[in-house]
Design an enzyme around this catalytic site. Structure first.
Site, mmCIF file in Angstrom:
data_model
loop_
_atom_site.group_PDB
_atom_site.id
_atom_site.type_symbol
_atom_site.label_atom_id
_atom_site.label_comp_id
_atom_site.label_asym_id
_atom_site.label_seq_id
_atom_site.Cartn_x
_atom_site.Cartn_y
_atom_site.Cartn_z
ATOM 1 N N HIS A 105 0.710 -1.161 -0.067
ATOM 2 C CA HIS A 105 -0.083 0.189 -0.102
ATOM 3 C C HIS A 105 0.823 1.173 0.051
ATOM 4 O O HIS A 105 0.514 2.551 -0.601
ATOM 5 C CB HIS A 105 -0.858 0.186 1.194
ATOM 6 C CG HIS A 105 -2.048 -0.852 1.270
ATOM 7 N ND1 HIS A 105 -1.752 -2.261 1.790
ATOM 8 C CD2 HIS A 105 -3.199 -0.823 1.151
ATOM 9 C CE1 HIS A 105 -3.040 -2.893 1.448
ATOM 10 N NE2 HIS A 105 -3.917 -1.938 1.044
ATOM 11 N N ASP A 111 -4.461 -6.466 -7.693
ATOM 12 C CA ASP A 111 -4.869 -5.878 -6.331
ATOM 13 C C ASP A 111 -4.962 -4.353 -6.753
ATOM 14 O O ASP A 111 -4.975 -3.980 -7.916
ATOM 15 C CB ASP A 111 -3.666 -5.700 -5.407
ATOM 16 C CG ASP A 111 -3.941 -5.731 -3.943
ATOM 17 O OD1 ASP A 111 -5.138 -5.385 -3.722
ATOM 18 O OD2 ASP A 111 -2.992 -6.242 -3.339
#
Length: 210
Positions: A55, A125
């Site tokens: 992230h 993702d």
């Protein structure tokens, strides 16, 4: 499946041996499908060796191809008949030193599709994650060109959604076939199973690996 797995996976890891991961993953996928939910296998071809959060930055894995084949890829091979999987925003330097799996044709075609043998629907993702670079449209195009079937964009940012709408295309050919197969898994009628039966089965599995 790595003994010193990064804490970013933490409680999401199913175990630290390939056997434990495979056994628990199979039970989880069976349970989800029995409840009418199509499982998504992630993060293919492996996230356990990553030492940073994708992230926030791009994780880099330097393990050899032999090590990855002997450990990390094994659970994915065992579950390669599932209908959907999610790619990893992870750089595997010994396979492709330039692109993370999500944007790497080498990783997707030679490892995920060939070595692992996964022929289901491959989604990315979230492409907003900082492991990827470039504009949102660039990230989406790179993923599709590399071999992903679907791009996930999870921020809900309207301007980004507008940008993506300008490059999005309809599913065709293998991607369409895979999506249609996944839909059949997601929308089947689940078998009648009591909540107590499910809880008993879960407790049995947890005791086995505790």
């Amino acid at each position: 499946t790595q003994q010193d797995s990064a804490t970013i996976i933490s409680e999401r890891a199913l175990g630290n041996t390939t056997t434990a991961v495979i056994d628990l993953a199979r039970e989880i996928t069976k349970g989800l499908k029995r409840a009418g939910v199509a499982p998504v296998i992630k993060h293919m071809p492996g996230h356990g060796r990553a030492t940073c959060d994708s992230h926030l930055e791009l994780p880099k894995v330097d393990a050899s191809i032999a090590e990855l084949n002997d450990v990390d890829f094994v659970p994915f091979k065992a579950l390669n008949d599932e209908s959907m999987a999610m790619s990893a925003h992870v750089l595997y330097s010994q396979i492709d030193a330039n692109s993370p799996a999500t944007a790497s044709a080498t990783l997707i075609k030679e490892v995920i599709r060939s070595s692992i043998g996964f022929d289901g629907l491959l989604m990315t993702d979230d492409i907003n994650m900082k492991a990827l670079s470039g504009s949102i449209a660039t990230r989406a195009n790179r993923a599709i060109e590399a071999g992903c079937d679907i791009v996930l964009h999870c921020s809900g940012d309207f301007d980004e959604m507008k940008e993506l709408s300008e490059v999005a295309t309809e599913l065709t050919d293998d991607a369409l076939r895979r999506a249609q197969s996944a839909e059949k898994v997601a929308f089947h009628t689940p078998a009648n199973t009591s909540a107590q039966d499910i809880e008993d089965e879960l407790n049995s599995l947890l005791r086995r690996y505790s």
